[in-house]
Design a protein around this motif. Structure first.
Motif, PDB file in Angstrom:
ATOM      1  N   GLY A   1       0.828  -1.200   0.000  1.00 28.85           N
ATOM      2  CA  GLY A   1       0.000   0.000   0.000  1.00 28.85           C
ATOM      3  C   GLY A   1       0.861   1.248   0.000  1.00 28.85           C
ATOM      4  N   SER A   2       0.204   2.381  -0.060  1.00 26.66           N
ATOM      5  CA  SER A   2       0.902   3.669  -0.041  1.00 26.66           C
ATOM      6  C   SER A   2       0.499   4.435   1.211  1.00 26.66           C
ATOM      7  CB  SER A   2       0.535   4.500  -1.270  1.00 26.66           C
ATOM      8  OG  SER A   2      -0.796   4.978  -1.148  1.00 26.66           O
ATOM      9  N   GLY A   3       1.231   5.497   1.495  1.00 28.04           N
ATOM     10  CA  GLY A   3       0.783   6.454   2.496  1.00 28.04           C
ATOM     11  C   GLY A   3      -0.210   7.397   1.844  1.00 28.04           C
ATOM     12  N   GLU A   4      -0.687   8.371   2.605  1.00 22.24           N
ATOM     13  CA  GLU A   4      -1.635   9.334   2.049  1.00 22.24           C
ATOM     14  C   GLU A   4      -1.008  10.107   0.900  1.00 22.24           C
ATOM     15  OE1 GLU A   4      -3.600  11.913   4.780  1.00 22.24           O
ATOM     16  OE2 GLU A   4      -4.007  10.290   6.186  1.00 22.24           O
ATOM     17  N   ASN A   5      -1.810  10.345  -0.149  1.00 18.85           N
ATOM     18  CA  ASN A   5      -1.323  11.083  -1.316  1.00 18.85           C
ATOM     19  C   ASN A   5      -2.510  11.615  -2.095  1.00 18.85           C
ATOM     20  OD1 ASN A   5      -1.979   9.137  -3.669  1.00 18.85           O
ATOM     21  ND2 ASN A   5      -0.972   7.824  -2.142  1.00 18.85           N
ATOM     22  N   LEU A   6      -2.232  12.453  -3.076  1.00 20.39           N
ATOM     23  CA  LEU A   6      -3.279  13.037  -3.910  1.00 20.39           C
ATOM     24  C   LEU A   6      -3.387  12.369  -5.276  1.00 20.39           C
ATOM     25  CD1 LEU A   6      -2.603  16.801  -3.087  1.00 20.39           C
ATOM     26  CD2 LEU A   6      -4.360  15.288  -2.118  1.00 20.39           C
ATOM     27  N   VAL A   7      -2.626  11.316  -5.501  1.00 22.43           N
ATOM     28  CA  VAL A   7      -2.594  10.641  -6.801  1.00 22.43           C
ATOM     29  C   VAL A   7      -3.779   9.681  -6.908  1.00 22.43           C
ATOM     30  CG1 VAL A   7      -1.271   9.112  -8.304  1.00 22.43           C
ATOM     31  CG2 VAL A   7      -0.096  10.843  -6.931  1.00 22.43           C
ATOM     32  N   SER A   8      -4.676   9.957  -7.851  1.00 20.66           N
ATOM     33  CA  SER A   8      -5.877   9.130  -7.986  1.00 20.66           C
ATOM     34  C   SER A   8      -5.851   8.229  -9.224  1.00 20.66           C
ATOM     35  CB  SER A   8      -7.122  10.014  -8.023  1.00 20.66           C
ATOM     36  OG  SER A   8      -7.051  10.894  -9.122  1.00 20.66           O
ATOM     37  N   GLN A   9      -4.789   8.306 -10.020  1.00 26.54           N
ATOM     38  CA  GLN A   9      -4.683   7.476 -11.221  1.00 26.54           C
ATOM     39  C   GLN A   9      -3.424   6.616 -11.139  1.00 26.54           C
ATOM     40  OE1 GLN A   9      -4.638  10.644 -14.099  1.00 26.54           O
ATOM     41  NE2 GLN A   9      -6.825  10.388 -14.523  1.00 26.54           N
ATOM     42  N   ARG A  10      -3.580   5.348 -11.468  1.00 23.19           N
ATOM     43  CA  ARG A  10      -2.446   4.410 -11.433  1.00 23.19           C
ATOM     44  C   ARG A  10      -1.301   4.890 -12.336  1.00 23.19           C
ATOM     45  NH1 ARG A  10      -3.636  -0.645  -9.375  1.00 23.19           N
ATOM     46  NH2 ARG A  10      -2.031  -1.635 -10.623  1.00 23.19           N
ATOM     47  N   GLU A  11      -1.642   5.510 -13.437  1.00 20.98           N
ATOM     48  CA  GLU A  11      -0.633   5.974 -14.396  1.00 20.98           C
ATOM     49  C   GLU A  11       0.277   7.045 -13.803  1.00 20.98           C
ATOM     50  OE1 GLU A  11      -4.019   6.004 -15.048  1.00 20.98           O
ATOM     51  OE2 GLU A  11      -3.984   4.064 -16.069  1.00 20.98           O
ATOM     52  N   ARG A  12      -0.081   7.595 -12.661  1.00 18.44           N
ATOM     53  CA  ARG A  12       0.708   8.659 -12.048  1.00 18.44           C
ATOM     54  C   ARG A  12       1.426   8.208 -10.774  1.00 18.44           C
ATOM     55  NH1 ARG A  12      -1.652  13.106 -10.333  1.00 18.44           N
ATOM     56  NH2 ARG A  12       0.344  14.150 -10.514  1.00 18.44           N
ATOM     57  N   TRP A  13       1.553   6.907 -10.565  1.00 14.65           N
ATOM     58  CA  TRP A  13       2.200   6.396  -9.355  1.00 14.65           C
ATOM     59  C   TRP A  13       3.621   6.921  -9.173  1.00 14.65           C
ATOM     60  CZ3 TRP A  13       0.947   0.499  -8.505  1.00 14.65           C
ATOM     61  CH2 TRP A  13      -0.362   0.386  -8.054  1.00 14.65           C
ATOM     62  N   GLU A  14       4.294   7.296 -10.254  1.00 12.41           N
ATOM     63  CA  GLU A  14       5.661   7.824 -10.116  1.00 12.41           C
ATOM     64  C   GLU A  14       5.688   9.102  -9.291  1.00 12.41           C
ATOM     65  OE1 GLU A  14       3.868   9.875 -13.565  1.00 12.41           O
ATOM     66  OE2 GLU A  14       4.053   7.728 -13.121  1.00 12.41           O
ATOM     67  N   ALA A  15       4.538   9.770  -9.144  1.00 15.45           N
ATOM     68  CA  ALA A  15       4.455  10.978  -8.318  1.00 15.45           C
ATOM     69  C   ALA A  15       4.385  10.654  -6.820  1.00 15.45           C
ATOM     70  CB  ALA A  15       3.241  11.807  -8.722  1.00 15.45           C
ATOM     71  N   ILE A  16       4.199   9.387  -6.476  1.00 11.52           N
ATOM     72  CA  ILE A  16       4.170   8.951  -5.074  1.00 11.52           C
ATOM     73  C   ILE A  16       5.588   8.551  -4.691  1.00 11.52           C
ATOM     74  CG2 ILE A  16       3.238   7.269  -3.433  1.00 11.52           C
ATOM     75  CD1 ILE A  16       0.766   7.062  -5.306  1.00 11.52           C
ATOM     76  N   ASP A  17       6.103   9.132  -3.630  1.00  7.90           N
ATOM     77  CA  ASP A  17       7.487   8.836  -3.228  1.00  7.90           C
ATOM     78  C   ASP A  17       7.692   7.352  -2.958  1.00  7.90           C
ATOM     79  OD1 ASP A  17       8.296  11.497  -3.419  1.00  7.90           O
ATOM     80  OD2 ASP A  17       7.814  11.912  -1.324  1.00  7.90           O
ATOM     81  N   TRP A  18       6.883   6.771  -2.071  1.00 13.34           N
ATOM     82  CA  TRP A  18       7.105   5.388  -1.653  1.00 13.34           C
ATOM     83  C   TRP A  18       5.806   4.603  -1.519  1.00 13.34           C
ATOM     84  CZ3 TRP A  18      11.984   4.194  -2.010  1.00 13.34           C
ATOM     85  CH2 TRP A  18      12.954   5.153  -1.749  1.00 13.34           C
ATOM     86  N   PHE A  19       5.872   3.343  -1.896  1.00 16.85           N
ATOM     87  CA  PHE A  19       4.859   2.353  -1.562  1.00 16.85           C
ATOM     88  C   PHE A  19       5.528   1.410  -0.571  1.00 16.85           C
ATOM     89  CE2 PHE A  19       3.057   4.023  -5.342  1.00 16.85           C
ATOM     90  CZ  PHE A  19       1.715   3.681  -5.358  1.00 16.85           C
TER      91      PHE A  19
END
Length: 144
Positions: free
Chosen positions: A115-133
Motif C-alpha cells: 500500500g501507499s501512504g496518504e497522497n493526492l494521486v488518484s490514477q495508477r498511471e501517475r504512481w511515479e508521483a508517489i514517493d514510496w509504496f
C-alpha cells in the motif's frame, strides 16, 4: 512464543521475501520486528519501493503470492477484500528446496500486503508521483 503457536522453535525475523527467493531487486528491505496482526503475534518484515517501480512490484506480488492488485481508497492505495481474499501468501511448496519453510508447512504462514501512504494521486498511471509504496510480510506465530 504463545501457547497454541504453529511452530515449535522460535523463528527468526529477517528479509522473508529474499529468503523465499521472491524479492524484486527494486524492493528495499527496511527491517523486521515483532508485532501483531488481528491480535495474533507476528514477525513483520517491512519494505519500500519508489513510486516509479511500484507497478512492477505490484505485478510481481500479484503473480507470485496471489496478492490482489491495489485500489484507490480515499487518500491511499491498498488491497481491498474480494471474494473472501485480500492478501498474498507464500505457501510452503514455493520455498526453496531444503529450506526449513519447505520442510514444515506451518513455518510458511506468511501474509503479503502492499500500500501507499496518504497522497493526492488518484490514477495508477501517475504512481511515479508517489514517493514510496510499502510492502509488509507477516509471519504468524499464533494459531488463529
Amino acid at each position: 512464543m504463545t501457547s497454541g503457536s504453529y511452530v515449535s522453535a522460535e523463528p527468526a525475523c529477517g528479509d522473508f521475501l529474499a529468503m523465499a527467493g521472491k524479492k524484486p531487486a527494486m524492493l528495499q528491505y527496511l527491517g523486521c520486528s515483532p508485532g501483531k496482526s488481528a491480535q495474533l503475534h507476528v514477525l513483520r518484515a517491512r519494505y519500500r519501493v519508489a513510486g516509479r517501480d511500484a507497478h512492477a512490484v505490484e505485478a510481481f506480488l500479484v503473480k507470485e503470492t496471489g496478492m490482489l492488485p491495489l485500489s484507490r481508497v480515499c487518500c491511499i492505495w491498498e488491497t481491498l477484500p474480494k471474494e473472501g481474499k485480500r492478501y498474498g501468501h507464500i505457501p510452503h511448496n514455493q520455498w526453496p528446496e531444503g529450506s526449513s519453510e519447505a520442510q514444515d508447512p506451518m513455518l510458511a504462514n506468511y501474509k503479503v500486503d502492499m500500500g501507499s501512504g496518504e497522497n493526492l494521486v488518484s490514477q495508477r498511471e501517475r504512481w511515479e508521483a508517489i514517493d514510496w509504496f510499502y510492502v509488509t510480510v507477516d509471519l504468524f506465530l499464533d494459531a488463529p
